[in-house]
Write a protein that holds these residues in place. Structure first.
Motif, short mmCIF file in Angstrom:
data_model
loop_
_atom_site.label_atom_id
_atom_site.label_comp_id
_atom_site.label_asym_id
_atom_site.label_seq_id
_atom_site.Cartn_x
_atom_site.Cartn_y
_atom_site.Cartn_z
N ASP A 1 19.54 10.28 -8.96
CA ASP A 1 20.65 11.07 -9.50
C ASP A 1 21.94 10.26 -9.56
O ASP A 1 22.72 10.36 -10.52
CB ASP A 1 20.86 12.36 -8.69
N LEU A 2 22.18 9.39 -8.55
CA LEU A 2 23.39 8.56 -8.58
C LEU A 2 23.29 7.49 -9.66
O LEU A 2 24.28 7.20 -10.35
CB LEU A 2 23.61 7.91 -7.21
N ALA A 3 22.09 6.92 -9.84
CA ALA A 3 21.88 5.93 -10.90
C ALA A 3 22.08 6.57 -12.28
O ALA A 3 22.68 5.95 -13.18
CB ALA A 3 20.49 5.32 -10.80
N PHE A 4 21.59 7.80 -12.45
CA PHE A 4 21.79 8.52 -13.72
C PHE A 4 23.28 8.69 -14.00
O PHE A 4 23.76 8.39 -15.10
CB PHE A 4 21.10 9.88 -13.65
N ASN A 5 24.02 9.14 -12.99
CA ASN A 5 25.45 9.36 -13.17
C ASN A 5 26.17 8.05 -13.50
O ASN A 5 27.01 7.99 -14.41
CB ASN A 5 26.04 9.98 -11.90
N THR A 6 25.81 6.98 -12.78
CA THR A 6 26.49 5.70 -12.97
C THR A 6 26.15 5.07 -14.31
O THR A 6 27.02 4.55 -15.01
CB THR A 6 26.12 4.74 -11.83
N ALA A 7 24.86 5.12 -14.69
CA ALA A 7 24.45 4.55 -15.98
C ALA A 7 25.13 5.28 -17.14
O ALA A 7 25.68 4.66 -18.06
CB ALA A 7 22.93 4.62 -16.13
N VAL A 8 25.11 6.61 -17.10
CA VAL A 8 25.79 7.41 -18.13
C VAL A 8 27.28 7.08 -18.13
O VAL A 8 27.90 6.89 -19.19
CB VAL A 8 25.58 8.91 -17.88
N SER A 9 27.86 6.98 -16.95
CA SER A 9 29.29 6.78 -16.81
C SER A 9 29.76 5.49 -17.47
O SER A 9 30.76 5.48 -18.19
CB SER A 9 29.64 6.76 -15.31
N PHE A 10 29.02 4.39 -17.27
CA PHE A 10 29.46 3.10 -17.82
C PHE A 10 29.07 2.93 -19.28
O PHE A 10 29.80 2.31 -20.05
CB PHE A 10 28.92 1.96 -16.97
N VAL A 11 27.95 3.49 -19.69
CA VAL A 11 27.56 3.41 -21.10
C VAL A 11 28.52 4.22 -21.97
O VAL A 11 28.80 3.85 -23.12
CB VAL A 11 26.10 3.87 -21.30
N THR A 12 29.05 5.33 -21.42
CA THR A 12 29.95 6.20 -22.19
C THR A 12 31.41 5.81 -22.05
O THR A 12 32.29 6.54 -22.50
CB THR A 12 29.79 7.66 -21.76
N ASN A 13 31.71 4.65 -21.40
CA ASN A 13 33.09 4.20 -21.24
C ASN A 13 33.89 5.10 -20.31
O ASN A 13 35.11 5.12 -20.36
CB ASN A 13 33.78 4.09 -22.61
N THR A 14 33.21 5.87 -19.45
CA THR A 14 33.90 6.77 -18.52
C THR A 14 34.19 6.07 -17.20
O THR A 14 35.29 6.13 -16.67
CB THR A 14 33.05 8.03 -18.25
N ASN A 15 33.16 5.45 -16.62
CA ASN A 15 33.30 4.69 -15.36
C ASN A 15 33.69 5.57 -14.18
O ASN A 15 34.42 5.15 -13.29
CB ASN A 15 34.28 3.53 -15.52
N LEU A 16 33.24 6.81 -14.20
CA LEU A 16 33.33 7.68 -13.04
C LEU A 16 32.44 7.08 -11.96
O LEU A 16 31.27 6.77 -12.22
CB LEU A 16 32.86 9.09 -13.40
N ASN B 1 36.22 11.28 -20.54
CA ASN B 1 35.73 9.90 -20.40
C ASN B 1 36.76 9.03 -19.68
O ASN B 1 37.05 7.91 -20.08
CB ASN B 1 35.40 9.29 -21.77
N ASN B 2 37.32 9.60 -18.60
CA ASN B 2 38.39 8.92 -17.87
C ASN B 2 37.86 8.21 -16.63
O ASN B 2 37.96 7.00 -16.52
CB ASN B 2 39.48 9.93 -17.49
N GLY B 3 37.29 8.96 -15.69
CA GLY B 3 36.67 8.33 -14.54
C GLY B 3 37.48 8.35 -13.26
O GLY B 3 36.96 8.01 -12.20
N SER B 4 38.78 8.70 -13.32
CA SER B 4 39.55 8.81 -12.09
C SER B 4 39.18 10.10 -11.38
O SER B 4 38.45 10.93 -11.92
CB SER B 4 41.06 8.77 -12.40
N GLY B 5 39.69 10.29 -10.17
CA GLY B 5 39.30 11.48 -9.44
C GLY B 5 40.31 11.87 -8.38
O GLY B 5 41.09 11.04 -7.91
#
Length: 555
Positions: A93-108, A463-467
């Motif tokens: 689940d963490l890999a899914f979130n991270t892969a989606v995050s960086f491919v979508t330019n979000t970087n959450l 697609n920001n990624g801050s928190g």
């Protein structure tokens, strides 16, 4: 920092316009052979023209391949090479979130880079920071040429725009920026942790790695993913005020330049300055109150008789101070970079509200390429509404805006609040029904806890990624829910504007006349700003009233 970014962005915009127009530039001698190698290896003819649908198919196909590649690396880092610190592989689940995050330019990031990522994982994510940004710039180029053409279904070649974005824009600037960062103390090495003895005499293991290259593209591509957990608040990602200026200016550079690139390609510089003016007014309306709020400090601390000569310094680095931290916080949320040099969770309520509003509006500058696409939607809405108000057929750059374009524009405009508010509602309901089971989610129940959940979905959708990092977000719920939101919020707002631009480009060109609505005037700029305020900002007012506004009145 702002004026420096504008000063550099104007010539860069002209350069970007020349690159996409296939005009001669001084870097052609170096990069023409490089581009030809990529095209030959991929079997691509960059001169083959594509329709808007073919552009989207190309974009979505290569993004899927990148996602699968990232999933493989992240779930197998433990045994793959370049892992001197023996960091473990990620859960599914963490890999899914991270892969989606960086491919979508979000970087959450629901992990801390120095302990949760191998050097190979960091390099893969650094590559995605180049190519996700390149995709955003390439898609914007498609829309620019659709705006330029009088009547056509062919809008250039996606791979031509994409490769040139990476090799001629992102790579050379990233080399310059990373070199400046290295010479100012940011590590660039493949060695593992370093053992040092601190001033107290204790031995400390200090994480390091290929940081400078990572930090350069994280800002240049408005990615924002940190090599270390604290991001650019970490002394090895942002050691001093000079590196702070470099990183701050770098992240604003391309979003500003894309506005001027549009003016160069479309040959409407006045329209570009109108758009820049609207975006800048919105940026300043969020930035100035935030800086004032942070410089004045926390009234509760003042009431205790404690002086706050440096302002609200909770969650901030002394080497930057409250003013520069506040400026960064709005720039990084307006531009959708998502990097931080202070902890947004510790800002005063009005500062936190402005950070949220910057992401909720999501079109004042915005991310590389996609920021303009979001603004383009509001231009279409403003043209249609203005046409109805003055009794004229809505037209934009010589093309009639009809029901089909309006339906797409409204769906995309409403998608953003739908994703944010629906996600926050589900999370709030889940927590309220069983706060003991989900106690790890919130360190701050109440108004601020609600703001933390609202911020997480807002950051994902923008697609920001801050928190607001008081949220315990590395759980299956947050990893999967935010991953789904990031996917929908990245690709649907790309598909919509490209579809509108392709539809308008194929229509018959109507020459301007005395009855044509001018779209490069301050009056029209004010109309666009009003549409943004009504459609975007007011949609979120009830949620903001439950979070940061309620917290403000509770102080």
């Amino acid at each position: 920092m702002f004026f420096l970014a504008v000063f550099l962005a104007i010539p860069l915009g002209r350069y970007i316009g020349r690159i996409f127009s296939n005009e001669k530039t001084w870097l052609d001698t170096i990069f023409n052979p490089v581009d030809k190698v990529f095209f030959k290896l991929a079997g691509i003819n960059p001169e083959t023209e594509m329709t808007w649908k073919q552009h989207l198919i190309a974009l979505l196909t290569i993004n899927l391949i990148w996602f699968l590649t990232a999933m493989f690396v992240l779930t197998n880092m433990g045994w793959l090479p370049l892992n001197p610190d023996n960091n473990p592989s990620m859960s599914g689940d963490l890999a899914f979130n991270t892969a989606v995050s960086f491919v979508t330019n979000t970087n959450l990031q629901h992990y801390s880079g120095e302990t949760g990522m191998s050097y190979l994982g960091q390099l893969i994510l650094m590559l995605w920071q180049f190519i996700s940004a390149g995709c955003g710039i390439a898609v914007a180029a498609v829309v620019f040429f659709a705006m330029k053409e009088r009547s056509t279904e062919k809008l250039g070649n996606f791979y031509f725009f994409f490769v040139r974005s990476c090799t001629r824009i992102l790579l050379p600037i990233a080399v310059v920026v990373s070199s400046l960062l290295v010479f100012n103390g940011i590590p660039m090495t493949f060695e593992g942790k370093d053992s040092i003895t601190n001033l107290q005499g204790d031995k400390v293991e200090v994480s390091r790695g290929p940081v400078a290259a990572f930090v350069a593209i994280k800002h240049l591509g408005t990615n924002g993913g940190g090599f270390f957990g604290p991001n650019s608040a970490h002394p090895l990602e942002n050691p001093n005020y000079f590196t702070n200026i470099i990183e701050m200016t770098t992240q604003m550079l391309i979003p500003l330049a894309m506005i001027f690139a549009m003016g160069y390609i479309v040959k409407r510089r006045k329209l570009a300055w109108t758009i820049f003016g609207v975006m800048t007014i919105g940026f300043l309306l969020l930035t100035i109150p935030t800086i004032i709020s942070e410089v004045n400090g926390n009234p509760n601390i003042s009431n205790m008789g404690i002086a706050q000569t440096m302002g609200n310094m909770e969650g901030k680095e002394v080497r930057f101070g409250s003013a520069a931290s506040a400026y960064w916080s709005i720039a990084t949320t307006v531009i959708s970079t998502g990097s931080v040099n202070s902890m947004h969770d510790s800002f005063m309520p009005l500062g936190g509200m402005n950070q949220l509003l910057a992401m909720m509006v999501n079109c004042f500058y915005g991310g590389v390429g996609v920021g303009f696409l979001n603004f383009y939607i509001f231009i279409i809405l403003a043209v249609f509404i203005s046409g109805l108000m003055v009794g004229r057929t809505p037209e934009f750059l010589g093309k009639k805006i009809e029901a089909r374009e309006m339906k797409i524009a409204m769906i995309i405009a409403l998608l953003h609040p739908f994703l944010i508010l629906t996600g926050t509602a589900i999370a709030s309901y889940t927590y309220s029904q069983d706060p003991e089971t989900y106690a790890s989610w919130l360190n701050n129940p109440g108004f601020h806890g609600f703001s933390e959940m609202l911020y997480e979905f807002t950051s994902s959708s923008a697609n920001n990624g801050s928190g607001f990092e008081g949220l315990g977000d590395n759980t299956p719920f947050w990893n999967i829910a935010c991953g789904i939101v990031m996917l929908m919020a990245r690709y649907l707002p790309i598909i919509g504007p490209v579809a509108i631009a392709g539809s308008l480009a194929a229509k018959k060109y109507i020459p301007e006349s005395a009855g044509t609505l001018k779209t490069d005037t301050p009056t029209f700029g004010l109309m666009v700003f009003a549409v943004i305020a009504i459609v975007a900002a007011l949609s979120f007012f009830p949620a903001l009233a439950l979070g940061p506004i309620a917290e403000y009145f509770s102080l």
